[in-house]
Design a protein around this motif. Sequence first.
Motif, mmCIF file in Angstrom:
data_model
loop_
_atom_site.group_PDB
_atom_site.id
_atom_site.type_symbol
_atom_site.label_atom_id
_atom_site.label_comp_id
_atom_site.label_asym_id
_atom_site.label_seq_id
_atom_site.Cartn_x
_atom_site.Cartn_y
_atom_site.Cartn_z
ATOM 1 N N TYR A 3 -2.884 -8.167 6.593
ATOM 2 C CA TYR A 3 -4.211 -7.640 6.888
ATOM 3 C C TYR A 3 -4.530 -7.959 8.341
ATOM 4 C CZ TYR A 3 -4.853 -7.134 1.861
ATOM 5 O OH TYR A 3 -4.715 -6.763 0.559
ATOM 6 N N VAL A 4 -5.203 -7.032 9.015
ATOM 7 C CA VAL A 4 -5.530 -7.242 10.422
ATOM 8 C C VAL A 4 -7.028 -7.137 10.646
ATOM 9 C CG1 VAL A 4 -3.286 -6.404 11.237
ATOM 10 C CG2 VAL A 4 -5.195 -4.801 11.054
ATOM 11 N N GLN A 16 -3.608 -11.730 9.088
ATOM 12 C CA GLN A 16 -3.710 -12.665 7.975
ATOM 13 C C GLN A 16 -2.803 -12.220 6.834
ATOM 14 O OE1 GLN A 16 -5.445 -15.504 7.849
ATOM 15 N NE2 GLN A 16 -6.248 -15.198 9.909
ATOM 16 N N GLU A 17 -2.343 -13.174 6.075
ATOM 17 C CA GLU A 17 -1.510 -12.870 4.920
ATOM 18 C C GLU A 17 -2.338 -12.266 3.782
ATOM 19 O OE1 GLU A 17 1.774 -15.166 2.134
ATOM 20 O OE2 GLU A 17 0.652 -16.277 3.630
ATOM 21 N N ARG A 18 -3.591 -12.715 3.696
ATOM 22 C CA ARG A 18 -4.498 -12.232 2.650
ATOM 23 C C ARG A 18 -5.741 -11.618 3.293
ATOM 24 N NH1 ARG A 18 -2.422 -17.038 0.790
ATOM 25 N NH2 ARG A 18 -1.351 -16.911 -1.200
ATOM 26 N N GLU A 19 -6.420 -10.794 2.538
ATOM 27 C CA GLU A 19 -7.636 -10.166 3.037
ATOM 28 C C GLU A 19 -8.713 -11.224 3.260
ATOM 29 O OE1 GLU A 19 -10.656 -6.498 1.897
ATOM 30 O OE2 GLU A 19 -9.122 -7.112 0.462
ATOM 31 N N ALA A 23 -10.409 -9.789 8.503
ATOM 32 C CA ALA A 23 -9.139 -9.070 8.414
ATOM 33 C C ALA A 23 -9.052 -8.383 7.056
ATOM 34 C CB ALA A 23 -7.974 -10.032 8.621
ATOM 35 N N TYR A 24 -9.558 -7.184 6.996
ATOM 36 C CA TYR A 24 -9.609 -6.459 5.725
ATOM 37 C C TYR A 24 -8.760 -5.185 5.729
ATOM 38 C CZ TYR A 24 -13.168 -4.151 8.523
ATOM 39 O OH TYR A 24 -13.826 -3.537 9.543
ATOM 40 N N GLU A 25 -8.241 -4.819 6.896
ATOM 41 C CA GLU A 25 -7.420 -3.610 6.988
ATOM 42 C C GLU A 25 -5.955 -3.957 6.753
ATOM 43 O OE1 GLU A 25 -5.925 -0.389 10.294
ATOM 44 O OE2 GLU A 25 -7.678 -1.607 10.759
ATOM 45 N N GLN A 26 -5.371 -3.347 5.765
ATOM 46 C CA GLN A 26 -3.970 -3.628 5.454
ATOM 47 C C GLN A 26 -3.082 -2.678 6.256
ATOM 48 O OE1 GLN A 26 -3.054 -3.300 1.278
ATOM 49 N NE2 GLN A 26 -1.691 -5.049 1.393
ATOM 50 N N VAL A 27 -2.033 -3.229 6.866
ATOM 51 C CA VAL A 27 -1.089 -2.411 7.638
ATOM 52 C C VAL A 27 0.332 -2.727 7.189
ATOM 53 C CG1 VAL A 27 -2.602 -2.220 9.662
ATOM 54 C CG2 VAL A 27 -0.959 -4.074 9.533
#
Length: 114
Positions: A3-4, A16-19, A23-27
């Motif tokens: 998550y970025v 981040q490894e987790r939301e 950092a809530y946008e998954q890439v």
Amino acid sequence: MPYVARDDHGQITEVQERETEMAYEQVALDDPELVSFLSDGLGQTRIREELEASDLEFIRVIEDIIAVLIDKRVFMLTDLPAAAQDKLARRYKLRSKLSDLSGIVAEHEDIMLP
């Protein structure tokens, strides 16, 4: 997938490894922006800065652990190398002076100690 977090310009600022709240946008792991962020040194520089900042906090944790171990007689201060003894003694003296000032400062609300 990581998550970025992004800044106001849409640039990745955190991974981040987790939301998280930020950092809530998954890439995807192979996302070109993510690869660039991690490889251009900016991400590594930020991580180093955060580690350095946490080092200062962690020093206090280590001091507290040493004090507990000495209080419980697990080991003696004299078991440490002379250089470590000197550094700890200097920090204990400084903390003692800071504690001594806290009574004075409490009377003056406009003065704040770290």
